[in-house]
Write a protein that holds these residues in place. Structure first.
Motif: not given
Length: 401
Positions: A145-172
């Motif tokens: 159950l914990l593994s399934v919950t963590d997977t759902l949370i990571n699937l939600t955060l993955l597009p957000i992280y990807t968007f922010l990394i692409l947005l701030y790539k010049s900053h990095f």
């Protein structure tokens, strides 16, 4: 002029091991944060060409180009999940028949165990109940159950992280440039460029490999008349993204699903043959051309990295192992003190040769690439005045005699 401190070899090795242990401990403790960020970094590198195309060619503003890129990425993931859900729904609809077939195979297996090992059905059931009951069974359920919950949370955060990394790539990039003096910026730019090319090529190759393995496995299962051939083929392709270990899991799942769809045990041999043929094609044609040419890492380092990644972060760690090692190798190859480690990670064996369209390794321990770069030292004779005089006097004595 600053004088550099030279540490002995044992001190350098100790510092390296301490650093690796510290990094591994941080990844293990903070894997719920680190792993999604690393996955997002890989996907951001993969999606960067699409974002640049929308921004430079289509003239879309940077924010909207990144947003549209991530939206397309989400649509692709949603399409894959929808397709798998549609296939799984067919399997669920036939669950009653699958359960009957599985119970039939279990009954046959129990009969074989009873005849060969003198264990009654009651004793066999007690062994299974002892293995699954009690605290161990509860821990398995809770961890699942914990593994399934963590997977759902990571699937939600993955597009957000990807968007922010692409947005701030010049900053990095500017941040990395500020860490080092201007004289090192050329090397830093070369490292970032090489990492981008290697990761983009590696992940693109993995996607092509996944599609090819899925199609070939599906065709093989259809020729055998196996139910759920499309679902099992797609799962084989997806699990094949985890090197070495994924295909074994895919084969086990295919065998179990095949037994559930048919009471005939002999069809297992057909499943094994299909997997062997697909893996032969994959290992001899797809991996050398599409995947291994992008990241030149030897097999030993790959396997050890996958095992370490799995122990630190599970399946996600296995998937991330080779890209992270590839990034480290790019960095090591361009920093003088770390070049030996880059050579250790690499693979300089000669290319394979063909015999009747079959590839064989052409390793020759005496080849130029396999020999050590250390040349044997020859003793040099230096002539001094004393030796020269002695030699001349000895020569004169010989003449007198």
């Amino acid at each position: 002029m600053k004088q550099q401190i030279q540490f002995p070899l044992y001190a350098k090795i100790a510092f390296t091991l301490i650093t690796l242990l510290a990094i591994g401990l941080l990844i293990f403790i903070g894997q719920n944060v680190v792993i999604p960020v690393l996955l997002a970094l890989l996907f951001a590198i993969l999606l960067n060409p699409l974002s640049e195309f929308l921004k430079n060619r289509v003239k879309v503003p940077h924010v909207f180009a990144v947003l549209l890129t991530v939206f397309i990425f989400i649509l692709v993931l949603a399409g894959i999940i929808t397709f798998l859900s549609w296939q799984i729904s067919d399997l669920v609809a036939d669950w009653a028949q699958i359960k009957r077939n599985i119970n039939l195979h279990i009954s046959n297996l129990q009969s074989a165990i009873r005849e060969n090992f003198n264990l009654s059905d009651t004793e066999q059931k007690k062994i299974i109940d002892d293995a699954t009951a009690g605290e161990s069974g509860k821990s398995i359920v809770s961890s699942t159950l914990l593994s399934v919950t963590d997977t759902l949370i990571n699937l939600t955060l993955l597009p957000i992280y990807t968007f922010l990394i692409l947005l701030y790539k010049s900053h990095f990039k500017k941040f990395l440039c500020k860490l080092y003096s201007e004289e090192h910026h050329a090397v830093l730019e070369e490292i970032m460029s090489k990492i981008k090319v290697s990761i983009q090529g590696y992940i693109s190759g993995l996607m092509l490999q996944m599609v090819t393995v899925s199609v070939l496995t599906t065709i093989g299962y259809m020729m055998l008349g196996i139910e759920y051939a499309i679902l099992l083929g797609a799962l084989s392709g997806i699990l094949n993204l985890v090197p070495y270990i994924g295909i074994l899991a895919a084969g086990a799942i295919s065998i179990v699903a095949t037994l559930g769809g048919s009471p005939d045990v002999s069809i297992i041999f057909g499943v094994i043959i299909v997997n062997m043929v697909v893996q032969f094609i994959d290992n001899n044609f797809l991996v050398p051309v599409v995947v291994s040419s992008k990241v030149e890492i030897n097999a030993l380092v790959s396997i050890v990295g996958i095992v370490i990644g799995g122990s630190l972060a599970g399946i996600a760690g296995m998937f991330l192992a080779i890209p992270m090692i590839a990034i480290l190798k790019v960095i090591f190859d361009r920093i003088e003190p770390l070049k030996p480690w880059g050579y250790l990670f690499g693979d300089d064996l000669p290319k394979t040769f063909k015999w009747r369209r079959i590839k064989f390794p052409a390793y020759n321990p005496e080849s130029a690439t396999a020999t050590a770069p250390i040349q044997p030292q020859t003793q040099k004779i230096s002539f001094t005045e004393t030796t020269t005089t002695t030699t001349n006097s000895a020569t004169d004595d010989l003449r007198d005699n």
